[in-house]
Motif scaffolding. Structure first.
Motif, short mmCIF file in Angstrom:
data_model
loop_
_atom_site.label_atom_id
_atom_site.label_comp_id
_atom_site.label_asym_id
_atom_site.label_seq_id
_atom_site.Cartn_x
_atom_site.Cartn_y
_atom_site.Cartn_z
N THR A 1 -37.51 13.58 -9.05
CA THR A 1 -37.79 12.21 -9.48
C THR A 1 -38.63 11.40 -8.50
N THR A 2 -39.13 12.02 -7.45
CA THR A 2 -39.84 11.20 -6.45
C THR A 2 -41.26 11.66 -6.18
N TYR B 1 -44.30 13.12 -14.61
CA TYR B 1 -43.35 14.13 -14.12
C TYR B 1 -43.35 14.13 -12.59
N ARG B 2 -42.17 14.13 -11.98
CA ARG B 2 -42.08 14.13 -10.52
C ARG B 2 -41.02 15.13 -10.06
#
Lengths: 324, 902, 172, 592
Positions: B681-682, B677-678
């Motif tokens: 997204t990064t 999980y980010r």
């Protein structure tokens, strides 16, 4: 039998080699100090009295350094080149008078010998540049060759006036010929041309194009280090001394004192040394002060100005000689 | 829905909602002090000044307090108007007149709401050149530091302590400029919620005393989302670490569970993590009984031989679900024992059975607060699960909110609501053997021995089915209340160790179902993961496991002091065999007799899941990496498996979880996001704040080169300042709350969808069981006659918030508050024994005498014995003889009065 | 040609100018009082440690080279650093710590001689940092301004403080 | 956030002319965004980039001759941008019209999955490197770019550093090691392959020599590499290669608080000292709305001008040295040392004073500052005359530099040249005069210019600037205003120390501003200053936090190096050295 045939002047070989090498060492120190003073600083002053042993320390360092030969270069030439450079320079000293009678070989073609030897030294420089197989070195070597070709020509020509006035290629004769008047007066043009040519010949700063630190990093000796670098450095300073001595001998009456002073005041050797020192210091001042012309500018200076000038000088000198 | 215009921009809000809350719910900045989302508005501090405009043409507007304004549709206000800003700044200037020059030496510095508000209003120039009023401080006990000069008179402390948490020993004294908030005299604050003052106080008047001992600023703390291990409520917490030491616990907001508050056991009970008796290395007991530490490989080898003999696995209700699972996988389900004693397991299984039945509602704490009739049957919730008791306290106010709504008083208008309701309360009935601290707000209480309580339960059940008119019998009153309530609630628990009690409670629920009434059933288990370990389903009972061990079976004991579970004699026998492998965190009697000891990580040092009373599985994350050989229990079990050559070994937490979810409850994977999980997204989520200091010096004396920050393969978190904590991520992955300009815990509103609502990314945790099974059936409860004999007493297990929990007992601040060992007798029995309070009595078979305390409600013939303080059960029979010890000298204790205080 | 002679002359005259070299280390160069060199911890005018372990220097440090831990000694009420460590091999002498210090404890001095052959020796602990004097600010004493009680200074005895109110005179 | 009203502003009557001009021509796709720096921001579609920029450069009412800056923003974590179109990445072009003194910032929104847009390198030659930088730092693809490859990071670098997912700290990565195979691979990747740069190895008559000048070379002033294609000693083509000094200044800005980033700015142009602080603090002050008191303004001007002199002196000395004149640099270092002793007395630091603060300067001037400053002003002019004779009038030096590396104003602007190097072409434009900041409008000074734009003129202009700076410094000293050296604004970081030590309110501001850092309101701002080597600007974006969301550092040295091939082709190696010497750059300023 044997002893009779010995020219006792050869006894001077070792002292001359030792003295000039030692002189070169001291000169390295002195140049750095003088440059320092000229640049509002002190220069090396830590090793020995007034830092006089600095060069010795540097020399020891250089000599004890790892002897490295670039794997991509020509090994034999690479090693040979500095030997040629230094050897040729030392050979030139064979005919250089150090005082009245103090001369290893009083050759009657001394001037030609010196010109030949200094050309040979340039050959060494060229070899060094080639053998390093480094583009900077190559450029340095090429520049050196071109510079030699250019300046060798009118260096010789500039001396012709002196030779004509003396009527001999022997340096002893040149000195003796100046007893009435130093050649710097009649041959002032020759002096200036020789001075410039000499600078170029010994590639010192305004004309140090073969090594031109700011352009070619260190030019022909970029790859050199340790003892071989020391030899090249020594040769540079030998050449500085040689050119200075030549200038004194050729234009400033060698070991002769000024006519208005009693000649006993100082011995000839000291006079000689004193005058050489002044010329050396002048060279150092030049190094400190004058910017470096571009390579092609130096060439055109040589070919377009100095060569015609020196020819004119020869012509005029000749004309005057013929006239008198 | 209403539309309000704030500084020219339109926002949606609820009509009638508090304007300050509406503004904060849109994550706009507006300073405030006295308002608290849980306590409503009193309009005391004058800090949240705004301008309200009559209409579009109105340019002057009117200055008002946002916290005392109701949202109306189309209203126009300004937060940024110069007049409002100046007013707020001037308020701060007044507050600052007497504020000491303390920030550098104040524990609140850097997370101080007063600091934040001072900067937010922009008051930075002092004009007042006079002298400052000063006060002397009080010693408020081991939990709370007191620095009265810093007070800004917001009244939050007393409003919380007295009105919200029902405390009585903190008060506001004085008037106008001379206000003092403290006790009548020095002494420990009695309430078990005193620790919340640290978070409630907007400045540094009340500070965390244990934290102050080894203090670090908020920006220097490394933390991760975690779950309190103090009891089965499963409050969400932020444990915080620096220099390898657990520094403190703060509340981690959860809209459904703990909200804004923790109990003191949770807040101060975690210092066992730093205990000097932590097991730090793997050890093997040599023949002379000494342990040899330092040879981990040998320890694994020796331990794995136990497996070859078909080891029994004894799990633990205080170990994570995954660790218990790993043990079960290692030894096989038939050899796995849940690690709780037979009776308790039966109770829990009964409760779980009830919880899974159709129509049963298991309320969250938030739902508890909405109940309007509560029956507490047999459980002293104030001591066994204090946070629940705090919610029950709020539930009795349900009626006052209803009355206020009828009278058109906004529910956030705290003084108005209270004034209107006077002493009216919702129904709360408590049937327990002894007095409880909730008695004061109870509609009525009933006492009795355990079997009598069961009878009361049965009686209520009967009355619900068939009312007896006009009886003022307890059972009738309860039945009547429950039947007519909007949201009735039955609370029971396992602390009295009676399965009939739970069955009786279930019967009441059943009876309510017959009346088409909601049947809310809240069962209070004993420990943090009791439900979890019970759900894991060990097939072997603890008594038979002990029996087998005494017959020479080898065993692996996971984070469990068996002496805390079973009669000492049977444990002694079981441990005599020389092949017991113990994985634990702290030295205890079981560890002392193990043949191999393996150092397990505490909850702060590992990632895992706990299952709380509502069967809500919640993920807790590793806060910091343990030193030495300490590592999570599953890693040890994995090494054992590897050494033994079985197939079940795991190389990461993720792999344990994967298998665990596959073989037990698939929801376990969904209670928190997976390790990839980010944020946007990064980015990973940082455990350290972006201003974490000293990175290049913390460890420089050991190694001048800064090491690479450990990459955490198991979680979405980083062990560094790298990453983002934006506030809108999954609710289970908030490592700390901070927002620019909101450095204190007040910044939590930026993480909520609306003030006091759900987290932006959702409240974390999922229930493992949902009530959708078979219909609930009545339990058949026989009546048992109690025979009484002089000098022989029936033992009633008592629980005490400070002292009855195995782990928090090892936390030094809790130890400082734990009372000296005592027993509880009723006055009548005491008279019969010719003893008085503070005199000594000896329980037969025990070497030490204990103090006597008198309880007003305790029935005759029973003796209350507190777990954890007195070795329990004393002999396993449920009956003891007492003899008077005339030479007894009372020992000093942390706090004596609390347990019996109604 | 003339320009060359001018150039030669302008350089030549420098032979007679005073040289600029400072013969360090025999001769120390002048360092302005504000010069930002080695960091020290100073003491109050009463001789006690000034540092109250507030951590502001550490957090203000752009390179994070300061680490410390707060503690208290016996019952004197003062805050102290239990340890105070500066990793000078990371320090950039920016002075933000001195500026951040609310007690004038941490100060930068005009001592620039901070060379070591081993980086480990660049880690200074409190005993290396703490000096006996007050440094650049001889008069300031934080504890005389702060409101906290310390040994020898009770409530109401700090600057601009009234003596404590009598709690017993208050209305309940 | 559900702020409905905060949508994209449609162009209205009071929007700037350029916005209306653009929307008239390119339709409603042009969206307007306001920023506190007053520069109109126009959002356009990515397909229109070339068209719009072509128009702005050649056909707009005010011609935008100069592309001042081009870079990108990773918007993915940004919260406060309701007034802008959604995008994962934004490429922005900061264009300037010097003729009409107008700026415009063109912004192009891009999505992560397809971050491609047209190259404008053919319109503004300076865009070539900036586009490469944007590609290197963000991974944005520029279609039609002749040579889109990494420029600042090594060719084998993984990831794009200014993307938010790229870590800022080295401790997030494995400790540095260089095994042989990696070293070989890295070196191989650096190999100069002429064909890749559109060059041939030989012609019919000549084999070219390729010479690698740098990254370690005495005359490249740091770590800078130029690959030369030589015909003899004549340069056929030069390819500058930078990045050896890249430290990720812009990334660091995203991890330091607004306050603690100040020491890092010092290190951008390390010869410029506080001159680097200047645009940064102006930037933050503009976003925070801080008015700096007059005394602080004048102190800033004075110390900045000292650094201008210090930097120019070093330039002057090394300029002479690079054409082979050995001594002047020593005298100038001595003068510079005198200056540094004043800087030390005032700031306590030397080359990195980190002395400006958000809202003012770090401290008041010390006792005796006036004498020190005026003594220097008395001393320096004679020295400059002396150097004129020694160096500037020397024939050899003139021969080496006059007519070498010349460009005219238009070419200079095409290549993004600013400051003294542009003024050497006769373009009299100085930010201190044309857009005075920090009370520069109160000073009496001239803007020196020259005509030929060659190496010699670039030096002459700078020497004359030294004299003008001395004038400014003397005016500062003689007219130093009284009053506070820091603003009273609450965001002044840290607030005045005397008050901090006594007043709790100030202590609180001090405490939070030095620890968590000042909270700067959500805004965008670019501020330009006339730095020593040209125009330095910071374009910072605050997302309402205590750290910059993005801080773009635009320095003058970067485009100057890009221009080298353009002005050195056809000259000799020695001329290249003179050109490099005349550019006045430091690699820290190029690579950042």
């Amino acid at each position: 039998m044997f002893f009779e045939n010995i020219n006792w002047s050869y006894v001077l070989i070792l002292p001359v080699i030792g003295g000039t090498m030692g002189g070169a060492l001291v000169l390295v120190w002195w140049e750095r100090r003088l440059l320092g003073f000229l640049q509002d600083r002190l220069g090396p002053n830590r090793v020995g009295w007034f830092g006089i042993l600095q060069s010795l320390a540097d020399a020891i360092k250089l000599v004890t350094k790892d002897d490295w030969v670039p794997p991509f270069g020509d090994r034999i030439l690479f090693i040979l080149a500095p030997i040629i450079v230094a050897g040729a320079m030392l050979m030139a000293y064979a005919v250089l008078p150090l005082g009245p009678g103090l001369i290893i070989a009083d050759s009657n073609i001394a001037i030609l010998w010196i010109l030949a030897m200094s050309s040979l030294a340039v050959y060494g420089v060229l070899l060094a540049g080639l053998a390093s197989n480094n583009k900077y070195s190559l450029l340095g070597g090429l520049r050196s060759a071109a510079q030699m070709v250019t300046y060798e020509v009118f260096m010789g020509l500039s001396l012709l006036g002196v030779v004509m006035l003396t009527g001999s290629f022997s340096l002893k004769d040149v000195v003796h010929a100046q007893e009435d008047m130093w050649f710097c007066i009649p041959q002032c043009v020759g002096l200036v041309i020789f001075l410039i040519a000499g600078l170029a010949e010994s590639h010192r700063l305004p004309f140090d194009l073969p090594e031109a630190e700011h352009e070619l990093t260190a030019g022909f000796h970029t790859e050199y280090s340790g003892m071989k670098f020391a030899l090249i450095m020594a040769a540079e300073y030998l050449s500085l001394i040689l050119i200075s001595a030549l200038i004194v001998v050729l234009f400033f009456g060698g070991w002769l004192g000024p006519q208005f002073l009693p000649s006993a005041l100082l011995s000839g050797v000291l006079w000689y040394g004193f005058k050489v020192l002044i010329v050396i210091n002048f060279f150092i001042l030049l190094r400190a002060a004058i910017p470096r012309p571009r390579y092609d500018q130096l060439m055109s200076l040589g070919w377009k100005i100095l060569l015609p000038l020196s020819l004119i000088n020869v012509l005029i000198t000749g004309a005057i000689l013929l006239g008198t | 829905m209403a539309t309000i215009h704030i500084d020219g921009t339109a926002y949606e809000a609820k009509a009638g909602e508090n304007l300050l809350e509406a503004i904060l719910s849109h994550h706009l900045d507006l300073p405030y002090f006295c308002w608290h989302p849980s306590m409503g508005s009193i309009g005391a501090c004058r800090q949240c000044a705004i301008i309200t405009y009559a209409d579009e043409t109105d340019t002057r507007g009117r200055l008002g307090m946002a916290c005392m304004t109701s949202v109306t549709d189309g209203m126009r206000i300004s937060v940024q108007a110069p007049l409002a800003k100046n007013f707020r700044s001037t308020v701060i200037e007044w507050l600052m007149e007497n504020h000491p020059h303390d920030c550098p030496v104040c524990e609140e510095g850097g997370e101080c709401h007063l600091q934040d508000m001072t900067v937010m209003t922009g008051h930075s120039m002092r004009r007042y050149r006079g002298t400052k009023r000063t006060w002397q401080n009080q010693n408020l006990g081991p939990f709370i530091g007191h620095e009265m000069n810093r007070c800004i008179t917001c009244y939050r402390c007393v409003r919380f302590y007295d009105e919200y948490a029902g405390g009585s020993d903190l008060a506001a004294f004085g008037s106008r400029g001379r206000m003092y908030f403290g006790r009548f005299e020095d002494g420990a604050l009695e309430s078990e919620f005193a620790g919340n003052l640290v978070e409630v106080c907007p400045t540094g008047v009340f500070t965390d005393k244990p934290f102050a001992q080894s203090y670090s600023r908020k920006w220097d703390l490394q933390s991760a989302p975690s779950v309190c291990v103090g009891c089965a409520v499963g409050c969400n917490v932020f444990p915080a670490e620096r220099y390898g030491e657990l520094k403190r616990i703060t509340n981690r907001y959860h809209g459904e569970v703990n909200g804004y508050f923790l109990c003191d056991r949770g807040r101060f009970g975690s210092h066992f993590v730093n205990h000097e008796k932590r097991i730090r290395h793997a050890g093997v007991r040599t023949r002379d009984g000494e342990y040899e530490f330092g040879d981990m490989k040998n320890a694994i080898k020796v331990a794995s031989t136990a497996l070859s003999k078909g080891a029994i696995g004894i799990g633990s209700p205080r170990a994570s679900f995954e660790n218990n699972f790993a043990l079960r996988e290692l030894v096989g389900a038939e050899n796995f024992c849940a690690g709780i004693y037979d009776t308790e397991l039966e109770i829990v299984n009964t409760a779980l059975d009830v919880m899974s039945k159709k129509g049963i509602v298991v309320p969250t704490l938030k739902q508890v607060e909405e109940a309007d009739a509560i029956l507490v049957l047999g459980e002293d919730i104030a001591n066994t699960s204090s946070r629940l008791a705090l919610s029950v306290r709020q539930a009795v106010r349900t009626k006052s909110f209803a009355m206020a709504t009828d009278a058109n008083i906004p529910t956030w208008q705290d003084a108005g609501v209270r004034g209107h309701a006077q002493s009216e309360k919702s129904a709360l009935f408590i049937a327990t053997p002894a007095a409880t601290r909730l008695d004061g707000i109870a509609t009525q209480t009933a006492s009795g021995s355990i079997s009598e309580l069961v009878s009361i339960g049965s009686a209520i059940c009967r009355r619900i089915e068939k009312a007896t008119p006009n009886s003022d019998d307890f059972a009738e009153l309860v039945a009547d209340s429950l039947r007519s309530a909007r949201a009735p609630l039955i609370v029971t628990g396992s602390s009295l160790e009676s399965v009939e009690l739970v069955q009786a409670a279930a019967n009441i629920c059943r009876a309510l179902q017959d009346q088409n009434q909601t049947s809310s059933f809240l069962f209070v288990p004993a420990e943090v993961n009791t439900i979890g370990v019970a759900l894991l389903g060990g097939r072997m009972s603890l008594s038979s496991a002990l029996q087998k061990m005494s017959e020479g079976h080898s065993a692996i004991v996971l984070e469990n002091d068996l002496y805390f579970r079973a009669p000492a004699t049977s444990v002694d026998q079981a441990l005599e065999s020389n092949n017991v492998v113990v994985l634990d965190t702290l030295e205890n009697r079981t560890v002392e007799q193990a043949s191999v000891v393996l150092p397990a990580a505490t909850y702060a040092e590992q990632t895992g899941s706990f299952v709380n009373y509502e069967s809500r599985a919640q993920r807790f994350y590793q806060v910091f990496q343990p030193r030495d050989e300490i590592s999570p229990a599953w890693t040890w079990l994995s090494r054992l498996a590897e050494a033994f050559g079985t197939e079940s070994s795991w190389d990461s937490y993720a792999s344990v979880l994967e298998q665990c979810a596959e073989r037990t409850f698939s929801q376990l994977k969904n209670i928190a996001p997976s390790s990839d999980y980010r944020i946007d997204t990064t980015s990973r989520i940082p455990r350290q704040t972006h201003r974490y200091s000293g990175r290049t010096a913390m460890n420089a004396q050991v190694n001048i080169h800064e090491p690479k920050a450990k990459v955490d393969p198991d979680t979405p978190f980083s062990y560094s300042m790298e990453g983002q904590n934006p506030g809108d991520q999954n609710g289970a992955t908030i490592p700390y709350v901070w927002s620019p300009g909101w450095n204190s815990n007040q910044s939590v509103f930026k993480f909520q969808q609306e003030v006091a609502g759900e987290l932006v990314g959702g409240d974390p945790g999922l229930r493992l069981i949902e009530p959708n099974g078979a219909p609930l059936e009545y339990f058949d409860l026989g009546t048992s006659e109690v025979s009484r004999k002089d000098g022989v007493f029936e033992v009633i297990p008592l629980h005490f918030v400070f002292g009855s929990d195995e782990m928090s007992n090892k936390s030094w601040p809790i130890q400082a508050r734990a009372p000296a060992p005592f027993v509880l007798l009723c006055e009548q029995d005491a008279d019969a024994l010719e003893v008085k309070a503070k005199m000594g009595v000896r329980i037969d078979g025990e070497s030490e005498s204990v103090e006597i305390r008198i309880d007003t409600r305790l029935p005759s013939g029973v003796v209350g014995i507190p777990r954890g303080l007195v070795e329990f059960p004393p002999n396993g029979t449920g009956r003891v003889q007492l003899s008077v010890d005339p030479d007894f000298v009372a020992r000093s204790s942390g706090d004596a009065e609390v347990i019996a205080k109604g | 040609m003339l320009s060359q002679i001018k150039t030669l002359w302008t350089v030549f005259v420098h032979l007679f100018k005073r040289n600029e070299t400072v013969q360090y280390p025999e001769e120390m160069p002048y360092q302005a009082p504000r010069y930002r060199g080695r960091i020290i911890l100073t003491r109050d005018p009463d001789g006690e440690e000034r540092c109250v372990a507030c951590n502001l220097c550490a957090v203000a440090c752009p390179v994070d080279c300061i680490a410390l831990q707060k503690t208290e000694k016996e019952e004197d009420g003062r805050w102290y650093p239990e340890f105070f460590r500066i990793n000078f091999s990371r320090c950039i002498m920016c002075g933000l710590c001195e500026e951040a210090c609310p007690t004038y404890a941490i100060q930068l001095t005009p001592d620039f001689e901070l060379c070591e052959f081993d980086r480990n020796n660049m880690v200074y602990e409190k005993e290396h940092l703490l000096i006996e004097g007050t440094g650049k600010y001889p008069d300031y004493s934080f504890w005389q301004v702060a409101g906290k009680t310390i040994a020898g200074k009770d409530k109401g005895e700090a600057q601009k403080e009234n003596s404590p109110e009598d709690v017993r005179s208050l209305l309940p | 956030m559900n702020a409905e009203a905060a949508t994209v502003n449609p162009p209205t009557l009071d929007t700037p002319d350029i916005v209306r001009e653009l929307s008239n021509r390119f339709g409603d796709d042009c969206q307007y965004q306001e920023t506190v720096d007053g520069i109109p921001n126009v959002w356009i579609n990515r397909d229109q980039v070339a068209e719009v920029l072509e128009f702005l450069k050649n056909d707009a009412e005010n011609r935008y001759e100069l592309m001042f800056d081009l870079s990108a923003i990773d918007e993915r974590h940004r919260k406060f941008r309701a007034d802008q179109p959604t995008s994962d990445f934004t490429v922005f072009y900061h264009l300037m019209s010097l003729s009409s003194d107008q700026d415009v910032r063109i912004k192009v929104p891009l999505r992560d999955e397809d971050s491609t847009l047209q190259s404008v390198e053919s319109i503004y030659p300076v865009a070539n490197w900036y586009e490469r930088e944007a590609y290197d730092m963000f991974g944005i693809q520029f279609e039609g770019h002749p040579n889109l490859r990494r420029i600042l990071t090594p060719p084998l670098w993984e990831g794009h550093p200014l993307r938010k997912e790229h870590p800022a700290r080295a401790t997030e990565m494995d400790p540095f090691s260089l095994p042989d195979e990696v070293q070989d691979a890295q070196q191989e990747a650096l190999r100069f392959i002429p064909e890749e740069w559109g060059m041939s190895r030989s012609t019919k008559h000549t084999d070219f020599m390729f010479l690698n000048l740098g990254p370690n070379h005495p005359s490249v002033h740091g770590v800078f590499r130029i690959a030369l294609q030589l015909d003899g000693e004549v340069i056929v083509q030069a390819v500058p290669d930078i990045g050896y000094h890249h430290r990720g200044q812009e990334k660091m800005a995203e991890r330091q608080s607004w306050h603690t980033y100040i020491p890092y700015t010092d290190r951008i142009d390390y010869l410029g000292g506080v001159m680097n602080n200047f645009p940064y603090v102006l930037n933050v002050e503009q976003m925070a709305g801080i008015e700096v008191p007059p005394r602080a303004q004048v102190i800033r001007v004075m110390v900045s001008e000292m650094f201008r002199i210090a930097s120019h002196l070093l330039f002057y000395g090394t300029f002479a040295q690079d054409v082979g004149q050995m001594s002047p640099v020593f005298y100038m270092f001595a003068d510079r040392e005198r200056l540094f002793s004043i800087v030390e007395a005032i700031t306590g630091g030397r080359m990195h004073p980190s002395w400006f603060r958000i809202g003012g300067v770090c401290d008041d001037l010390p006792d005796g500052w006036y004498e020190m400053v005026t003594d220097f002003c008395d001393y320096m002019p004679a020295r400059l005359d002396h150097y004129d004779t020694m160096a500037l009038q020397n024939k050899i030096l003139k021969n080496r530099t006059v007519g070498i590396g010349a460009y005219n104003t238009a070419e200079g602007l095409d290549w993004g040249i600013t400051g003294p190097s542009l003024r050497a072409t006769g373009h009299q434009w100085d930010l201190r005069k044309n857009r005075p900041y920090s009370s520069y409008d109160q000073f009496d000074f001239e803007i020196p210019t020259a005509n030929n734009g060659d190496c010699y003129d670039r030096c002459v202009v700078r020497v004359e600037e030294i004299r003008q700076s001395l004038r400014i410094i003397r005016q500062c000293a003689d007219n130093m205003p009284t009053g506070p050296y820091k603003a009273d604004h609450p965001l002044t970081t840290p607030p005045a120390k005397e008050r901090t030590m006594q007043d709790i309110e100030t202590l609180i501001h001090h405490f939070l501003n030095v620890s968590w850092g000042p909270v700067i309101p959500p805004s965008e701002s670019a501020t330009l200053v006339e730095a020593t080597k040209g125009w330095t600007s910071f374009y910072s974006i605050s997302d309402g936090g205590t750290m910059a969301y993005r801080s773009r550092v635009r320095t003058p040295s970067f485009p100057a190096l890009q221009q080298i091939p353009f002005i050195s082709n056809g000259f000799m190696v020695a001329d290249l050295i003179a050109i490099i010497a005349s550019i006045d750059f430091v690699m820290a300023d190029v690579d950042r």
